[in-house]
Design a protein around this motif. Sequence first.
Motif, PDB file in Angstrom:
ATOM      1  N   SER A  87     -18.188 -32.864 -10.818  1.00  0.00           N
ATOM      2  CA  SER A  87     -18.115 -34.017 -11.707  1.00  0.00           C
ATOM      3  C   SER A  87     -19.533 -34.562 -11.892  1.00  0.00           C
ATOM      4  CB  SER A  87     -17.199 -35.072 -11.075  1.00  0.00           C
ATOM      5  OG  SER A  87     -16.979 -36.111 -11.983  1.00  0.00           O
ATOM      6  N   MET A  96     -15.370 -32.340  -7.091  1.00  0.00           N
ATOM      7  CA  MET A  96     -14.066 -33.007  -7.233  1.00  0.00           C
ATOM      8  C   MET A  96     -13.058 -32.056  -6.654  1.00  0.00           C
ATOM      9  SD  MET A  96     -13.492 -36.010  -8.368  1.00  0.00           S
ATOM     10  CE  MET A  96     -12.044 -36.412  -9.278  1.00  0.00           C
ATOM     11  N   THR A 154      -9.940 -41.068 -16.953  1.00  0.00           N
ATOM     12  CA  THR A 154      -8.526 -41.280 -17.270  1.00  0.00           C
ATOM     13  C   THR A 154      -8.360 -42.020 -18.590  1.00  0.00           C
ATOM     14  OG1 THR A 154      -8.020 -41.262 -14.928  1.00  0.00           O
ATOM     15  CG2 THR A 154      -6.366 -42.266 -16.355  1.00  0.00           C
ATOM     16  N   GLN A 157      -9.003 -39.397 -21.191  1.00  0.00           N
ATOM     17  CA  GLN A 157      -7.952 -38.372 -21.272  1.00  0.00           C
ATOM     18  C   GLN A 157      -6.669 -38.923 -21.893  1.00  0.00           C
ATOM     19  OE1 GLN A 157      -7.728 -35.119 -20.653  1.00  0.00           O
ATOM     20  NE2 GLN A 157      -5.505 -34.898 -20.676  1.00  0.00           N
ATOM     21  N   VAL A 169      -0.050 -39.373 -12.222  1.00  0.00           N
ATOM     22  CA  VAL A 169      -1.223 -38.804 -12.896  1.00  0.00           C
ATOM     23  C   VAL A 169      -2.393 -38.630 -11.918  1.00  0.00           C
ATOM     24  CG1 VAL A 169      -2.846 -39.056 -14.804  1.00  0.00           C
ATOM     25  CG2 VAL A 169      -0.492 -39.794 -15.086  1.00  0.00           C
ATOM     26  N   ILE A 170      -2.870 -39.744 -11.371  1.00  0.00           N
ATOM     27  CA  ILE A 170      -4.034 -39.626 -10.471  1.00  0.00           C
ATOM     28  C   ILE A 170      -3.610 -39.045  -9.118  1.00  0.00           C
ATOM     29  CG2 ILE A 170      -5.797 -40.986  -9.226  1.00  0.00           C
ATOM     30  CD1 ILE A 170      -6.450 -42.392 -11.808  1.00  0.00           C
ATOM     31  N   ILE A 173      -4.653 -35.548  -7.926  1.00  0.00           N
ATOM     32  CA  ILE A 173      -5.965 -35.249  -7.337  1.00  0.00           C
ATOM     33  C   ILE A 173      -5.996 -35.776  -5.897  1.00  0.00           C
ATOM     34  CG2 ILE A 173      -8.468 -35.469  -7.682  1.00  0.00           C
ATOM     35  CD1 ILE A 173      -7.111 -34.351 -10.133  1.00  0.00           C
ATOM     36  N   TYR A 183     -10.516 -27.054  -5.687  1.00  0.00           N
ATOM     37  CA  TYR A 183      -9.787 -28.043  -6.491  1.00  0.00           C
ATOM     38  C   TYR A 183      -8.329 -28.126  -6.045  1.00  0.00           C
ATOM     39  CZ  TYR A 183      -9.099 -31.042 -10.545  1.00  0.00           C
ATOM     40  OH  TYR A 183      -8.860 -32.123 -11.363  1.00  0.00           O
TER      41      TYR A 183
HETATM   42  N1  UDP Z   1      -8.800 -37.324 -13.227  1.00  0.00           N
HETATM   43  C1  UDP Z   1      -9.848 -38.220 -13.134  1.00  0.00           C
HETATM   44  N2  UDP Z   1     -11.099 -37.742 -12.916  1.00  0.00           N
HETATM   45  C2  UDP Z   1     -11.364 -36.420 -12.795  1.00  0.00           C
HETATM   46  C3  UDP Z   1     -10.296 -35.501 -12.881  1.00  0.00           C
HETATM   47  C4  UDP Z   1      -9.026 -35.993 -13.111  1.00  0.00           C
HETATM   48  O1  UDP Z   1      -9.657 -39.420 -13.265  1.00  0.00           O
HETATM   49  O2  UDP Z   1     -12.537 -36.045 -12.592  1.00  0.00           O
HETATM   50  C5  UDP Z   1      -7.430 -37.865 -13.473  1.00  0.00           C
HETATM   51  C6  UDP Z   1      -7.100 -37.896 -14.976  1.00  0.00           C
HETATM   52  O3  UDP Z   1      -6.274 -39.014 -15.222  1.00  0.00           O
HETATM   53  C7  UDP Z   1      -6.340 -36.618 -15.183  1.00  0.00           C
HETATM   54  C8  UDP Z   1      -5.562 -36.518 -13.873  1.00  0.00           C
HETATM   55  O4  UDP Z   1      -6.471 -37.028 -12.873  1.00  0.00           O
HETATM   56  O5  UDP Z   1      -5.487 -36.688 -16.299  1.00  0.00           O
HETATM   57  C9  UDP Z   1      -5.103 -35.138 -13.501  1.00  0.00           C
HETATM   58  O6  UDP Z   1      -6.214 -34.260 -13.455  1.00  0.00           O
HETATM   59  P1  UDP Z   1      -6.025 -32.692 -13.653  1.00  0.00           P
HETATM   60  O7  UDP Z   1      -7.327 -32.034 -13.385  1.00  0.00           O
HETATM   61  O8  UDP Z   1      -4.849 -32.251 -12.862  1.00  0.00           O
HETATM   62  O9  UDP Z   1      -5.700 -32.634 -15.215  1.00  0.00           O
HETATM   63  P2  UDP Z   1      -5.177 -31.445 -16.140  1.00  0.00           P
HETATM   64  O10 UDP Z   1      -5.892 -30.185 -15.696  1.00  0.00           O
HETATM   65  O11 UDP Z   1      -3.697 -31.398 -15.969  1.00  0.00           O
HETATM   66  O12 UDP Z   1      -5.599 -31.893 -17.497  1.00  0.00           O
END
Ligand code: UDP
Length: 370
Positions: A87, A96, A154, A157, A169-170, A173, A183
């Motif tokens: 990140s 991350m 977030t 997204q 959602v969060i 992670i 990851y």
């Molecule tokens: N997220 C975040 N920071 C990050 C990565 C993810 O806040 O660096 C939050 C964000 O809300 C995201 C959720 O965690 O939608 C799930 O992340 P994931 O990587 O699983 O998303 P996906 O690959 O499903 O889009």
Amino acid sequence: MHYHYVIAGAGLSGLTIAERIASELNEKVLVVEKRSHIGGNVYDSYNEEGILIHNYGPHIFHTNDEGVYRYLSRFTKWNDFWHRVLSYVDGNLVPMPVSVETINRLYNLSLSCGEIEAFLSSRAIPMDEVKTSRDVALSKVGTDLYEKLFMNYTRKQWGVDPSELDTSVISRIPVRTNRDTRYFADRYQGMPKYGYTRMCENMIANPNIKLMLNTDFEEIRDEITYDYLIYTGPTDAYYHYKYGKMAYRSLNFVFETYDMESYQEAPVVNYPNDYDFTRITEFKKLTWQDHKKTTILKEYPCAEGEPYYPFPTKEYQEQFLKYREEMEKETNVYFLGRLAQYRYFNMDAVVRQALDLFEQKIRPANGKEG
Ligand code: UDP
Ligand code: FAD
């Protein structure tokens, strides 16, 4: 025309159920897909430079479900792959999810695992009830890490504040107090050796499966009859939006190819606080393909467009309950997958759902023993 089994949608959920019916019951299946290809969002293809890309964003298979892993392994070999994400924060690239390394790099510290636990608990905000995604992050890492790593990513997204999103959602992670920078921590992780599309083609190689591409189920709905329909498209569309349109988050995918061997340090780099895109994927670092050039993908979230993510807010979950009541009244229609169930499922979850539907409902109704 009459069919015993019709499946709307050739994504992973539709293909799994098609494969089961065709090979286990030796029955004919019609699969109707509105796109020009199979695989749904896991579809991958070679671009004009000959680089394998994931057309609908980076897909990394990971699961703790041994049954799902064994099932898919019938159709593909796997390349071992442990996904890593960096990140970009305050000019640094940090791993991350949060781990010892993330905190040490962000704050220029050299804390041990035990000290990181103390660091996080001194910042975490205690809460009686964790109700939203914002609460999830604040209760685990406190305000500063929340603002640096989660809040803006977030908002970008989803287009709303994390306080409006449910905890799921969060919670995807993890927060780690060890040095594990993968990851995902699941037991089985990998990339299909020859890509997802090849895996999907192998799933429907059975001659009992008839595939109709470029056809929206709506176009043929009144022209066919069936004993069973397995529907994997958006449920609101199936019911002609009688309880209103469901919200989905969409993405605009922008691919760029560079005349260089390597573009970035990791397969995926997240940009929580800079730019309008959320992350950059470099495909060669997912697939280990050898190539002089490299293709990257920037994901720009947007409200309109193809439905990719069901919206995990209380309001939309409540709206979906009205559709769920209708779904439960159906006797010969099954709703399967991310769109139809309006749930933020990973690949392994949709395959599991399809396998269970087959064993629990379809096989018994067909009268053939397992
Ligand atoms: N997220 C975040 N920071 C990050 C990565 C993810 O806040 O660096 C939050 C964000 O809300 C995201 C959720 O965690 O939608 C799930 O992340 P994931 O990587 O699983 O998303 P996906 O690959 O499903 O889009
Ligand atoms: P879909 O793949 O959406 O397939 C549904 C199919 O139905 C589509 O092909 C669609 O065109 C078709 N369809 C819809 N309506 C109709 C209609 N009316 N008539 C005919 N056809 C219709 N999961 C992971 O496990 N790991 C990851 O790393 C990962 N990364 C992801 C990244 C992104 C950007 C996205 C969007 C998803 C990611 N996922 C990941 C989730 C994964 O894509 C889904 O779990 C999986 O693809 C869902 O399969 P599905 O069959 O339910 O839906």
